[in-house]
Design a protein around this motif. Sequence first.
Motif, PDB file in Angstrom:
ATOM      1  N   ALA A  95      -4.916 108.543 -21.153  1.00  0.00           N
ATOM      2  CA  ALA A  95      -4.033 109.294 -19.706  1.00  0.00           C
ATOM      3  C   ALA A  95      -4.070 108.087 -19.129  1.00  0.00           C
ATOM      4  O   ALA A  95      -2.705 107.867 -19.292  1.00  0.00           O
ATOM      5  N   GLN A  99      -0.348 108.224 -22.493  1.00  0.00           N
ATOM      6  CA  GLN A  99       0.017 109.128 -21.392  1.00  0.00           C
ATOM      7  C   GLN A  99      -0.428 110.020 -20.594  1.00  0.00           C
ATOM      8  O   GLN A  99      -1.934 110.014 -20.846  1.00  0.00           O
ATOM      9  N   LYS A 100       0.437 110.504 -19.605  1.00  0.00           N
ATOM     10  CA  LYS A 100      -0.517 111.491 -18.934  1.00  0.00           C
ATOM     11  C   LYS A 100      -1.286 113.012 -19.321  1.00  0.00           C
ATOM     12  O   LYS A 100      -2.242 113.298 -19.380  1.00  0.00           O
ATOM     13  N   LYS A 101      -0.260 112.962 -20.011  1.00  0.00           N
ATOM     14  CA  LYS A 101      -0.619 114.334 -21.098  1.00  0.00           C
ATOM     15  C   LYS A 101      -1.883 114.315 -21.673  1.00  0.00           C
ATOM     16  O   LYS A 101      -2.143 115.836 -21.360  1.00  0.00           O
ATOM     17  N   ILE A 102      -2.802 113.578 -22.080  1.00  0.00           N
ATOM     18  CA  ILE A 102      -4.009 113.222 -22.366  1.00  0.00           C
ATOM     19  C   ILE A 102      -4.889 113.615 -21.958  1.00  0.00           C
ATOM     20  O   ILE A 102      -6.182 115.041 -22.155  1.00  0.00           O
ATOM     21  N   LEU A 103      -4.919 113.835 -20.230  1.00  0.00           N
ATOM     22  CA  LEU A 103      -5.967 114.137 -19.488  1.00  0.00           C
ATOM     23  C   LEU A 103      -5.492 115.814 -19.720  1.00  0.00           C
ATOM     24  O   LEU A 103      -7.177 116.381 -19.624  1.00  0.00           O
ATOM     25  N   PHE A 104      -4.477 116.412 -19.880  1.00  0.00           N
ATOM     26  CA  PHE A 104      -4.535 117.689 -19.719  1.00  0.00           C
ATOM     27  C   PHE A 104      -4.889 118.861 -21.609  1.00  0.00           C
ATOM     28  O   PHE A 104      -5.640 119.405 -22.331  1.00  0.00           O
ATOM     29  N   VAL A 105      -4.642 117.733 -22.816  1.00  0.00           N
ATOM     30  CA  VAL A 105      -4.552 117.936 -24.307  1.00  0.00           C
ATOM     31  C   VAL A 105      -6.199 117.498 -24.606  1.00  0.00           C
ATOM     32  O   VAL A 105      -7.133 118.463 -24.901  1.00  0.00           O
ATOM     33  N   GLN A 106      -7.048 116.369 -24.403  1.00  0.00           N
ATOM     34  CA  GLN A 106      -8.438 116.366 -24.252  1.00  0.00           C
ATOM     35  C   GLN A 106      -9.866 115.895 -23.322  1.00  0.00           C
ATOM     36  O   GLN A 106     -10.220 117.197 -23.532  1.00  0.00           O
TER      37      GLN A 106
END
Length: 121
Positions: A95, A99-106
Amino acid sequence: MNIAAQIVVGLVAFIHLYILWLEMFAWTTRAPKVFKGYPAEYFPKTVTLAANQGLYNGFLAAGLIWSFFISDPIWSANVAYFFLGCVAVAGLYGAATAQKKILFVQTIPAIVGILFVYFGR
């Protein structure tokens, strides 16, 4: 681990199996649709790097799946904690650097998994 913890741990494992597939086998076909912020010419040039990352994600999934087959509940939880912790740290790094969305996916699913394992003991 109770059923709820197993479901969350299984979901995190499934996410990492998907990432393994994406990075090892679908990097030039499906990954450009998932990682829209990168130019198309980036993907063919980075196939080997992506496959290496995919392999590491497979190891994370394998560790989480392994935790289901350990009969001692304390060791099962410890193995799950370790691999969920690895996922959370990798997600934080991803993240911050990709990509910041990695915070929400992982990261967030891994932290939820840690909490479920802890409170489900």
